[in-house]
Design an enzyme around this catalytic site. Structure first.
Site, PDB file in Angstrom:
ATOM      1  N   GLY A   1      36.412  52.555  20.195  1.00 27.59           N
ATOM      2  CA  GLY A   1      36.486  52.012  21.560  1.00 27.59           C
ATOM      3  C   GLY A   1      35.110  51.669  22.088  1.00 27.59           C
TER       4      GLY A   1
ATOM      5  CD  GLN B   1      33.609  52.164  33.351  1.00 29.60           C
ATOM      6  OE1 GLN B   1      34.610  52.849  33.170  1.00 29.60           O
ATOM      7  NE2 GLN B   1      32.974  52.106  34.495  1.00 29.60           N
ATOM      8  CG  LEU B   2      31.893  56.502  27.721  1.00 28.12           C
ATOM      9  CD1 LEU B   2      30.749  56.927  28.642  1.00 28.12           C
ATOM     10  CD2 LEU B   2      32.879  57.660  27.545  1.00 28.12           C
TER      11      LEU B   2
ATOM     12  CE1 TYR C   1      42.772  58.332  30.239  1.00 28.53           C
ATOM     13  CE2 TYR C   1      42.555  59.194  32.473  1.00 28.53           C
ATOM     14  CZ  TYR C   1      41.985  58.794  31.278  1.00 28.53           C
ATOM     15  OH  TYR C   1      40.616  58.867  31.128  1.00 28.53           O
TER      16      TYR C   1
HETATM   17  N1  SER Z   1      38.444  56.627  35.414  1.00 30.85           N
HETATM   18  C1  SER Z   1      39.690  57.106  34.871  1.00 30.85           C
HETATM   19  C2  SER Z   1      40.844  56.400  35.458  1.00 30.85           C
HETATM   20  O1  SER Z   1      40.753  56.000  36.591  1.00 30.85           O
HETATM   21  C3  SER Z   1      39.825  58.579  35.113  1.00 30.85           C
HETATM   22  O2  SER Z   1      39.349  59.249  34.018  1.00 30.85           O
HETATM   23  O3  SER Z   1      41.851  56.300  34.835  1.00 30.85           O
END
Ligand code: SER
Length: 340
Positions: free
Chosen positions: A26, A30-31, A160
């Protein structure tokens, strides 16, 4: 320590680092975009392999190797780890909270199966270290809202969050049962200028800066007073590297560490931008993401990260806003035309 001793230790560390081979999944996210750069700075380009399911992100990685990779393909994952003699995996590929609510089963499969593939490979090949990000999304409406502690009721309400909580249990299990050196942080919402977030509930806090710079009004999908834990990307990258560099015996938490930076609301971010762009306008149209945010903490107690490996954040809101508005124009220039 005298000078030559210090020099010797630096050389030893460099020699040891050169023996490491890092795989990032990945990497185009972003990260991943920023963490991969930081890892290249630290280990050298020849020691890092960036991978992503999207082959188009290859151009982001001029300083290290890039290979397209679907993390669901455990055979391909295994092959690359073996053939490239990978010693550490930074497994960042995931579906975030908002997208996850639209595709719950896919989010569960991708987030869970890929982590289990990596943990199994780490166990079988005795990999040195695994990094896997967790999130504030592991908490839920029954968790304390303010200064949310490391250990408390979780009950996440998003797929998530459920996948991150289950993933944390698996990480701890693989450490306890098989000695896999897996390390993890519960990131707050991440705010950076070098990359765009995708599909998260905290994404507003990046979009707002883009709109201010484009001199366009911003419609926020969360209410003005929705406080959430957030962090400026350079702090998040430094936290990740400090955690991964810490001696094994300092890591007392093998699920995932609470990590705190800022606790801010859309109105506060807006107010911090106004001195730079007095004409900037905002309005609020909360959507389904408001409910997700309502179930998350407002601020985080990260005492274990402080005590175990010395975590101290460097950025407050004003400092972050000033940096975002200074650096973002360069990013926008670079990506002009590629943004929708
Ligand atoms: N930034 C993430 C999200 O908003 C939270 O870990 O899903």
């Amino acid at each position: 320590m005298n000078f030559s001793q210090g020099l010797y230790e630096v050389q030893e560390k460099k020699r040891w680092m050169n023996m490491e081979k890092l795989l990032v999944t990945g990497a185009g996210g972003q990260l991943g975009t920023e963490l991969t750069e930081a890892l290249v700075d630290l280990y050298g380009g020849e020691s890092v392999i960036a991978t992503d399911i999207n082959p188009d992100v290859e151009s982001l990685f001029e300083r290290c190797a890039f290979q397209p990779l679907d993390v669901m393909d455990s055979k391909a994952l295994n092959k690359i780890i073996k053939s490239k003699k990978v010693t550490q995996v930074y497994h960042l590929a995931a579906i975030l909270s908002a997208t996850g609510e639209k595709k719950p089963l896919l989010a569960w499969q991708l987030n869970m199966d890929s982590l289990l593939h990596i943990l199994e490979i780490a166990k079988a090949n005795k990999l040195n270290k695994i990094y896997w990000p967790s999130s504030i999304a592991v908490f839920g409406p029954n968790s304390p809202k303010k200064n949310t502690p490391q250990y408390c009721v979780k009950e996440p309400q998003t797929v998530y969050g459920i996948s991150k909580q289950a993933g944390e249990r698996w990480c701890e299990y693989y450490f306890n049962k098989y000695g896999v050196d897996v390390r993890s942080l519960r990131y707050p919402g991440l705010i950076g200028y070098q990359s765009l977030p995708g599909g998260g509930t905290t994404d507003y806090a990046v979009e707002i800066y883009h709109k201010a710079l484009k001199k366009e009004p911003f419609t926020c999908f969360l209410k003005a007073d929705t406080f959430l834990p957030m962090m400026y990307m350079p702090d998040a990258i430094r936290a990740t590297i400090e955690l991964m560099e810490a001696p094994r015996e300092k890591i007392s938490i093998r699920s995932s560490y609470n990590l705190a930076g800022l606790s801010i609301s859309p109105d506060q971010v807006y107010q911090s931008i106004l001195p730079h762009f007095p004409e900037f306008k905002i309005d609020y149209k909360p959507d389904f993401r408001q409910e997700i945010a309502n179930g998350w903490p407002q601020s985080i107690d990260d005492r274990y990260a402080q005590e175990d490996w010395g975590w101290v954040p460097a950025f407050d809101l004003e400092k972050m806003t000033a940096e975002m508005l200074t650096h973002l124009p360069h990013f926008l220039k670079k990506t002009q035309g590629s943004e929708s």
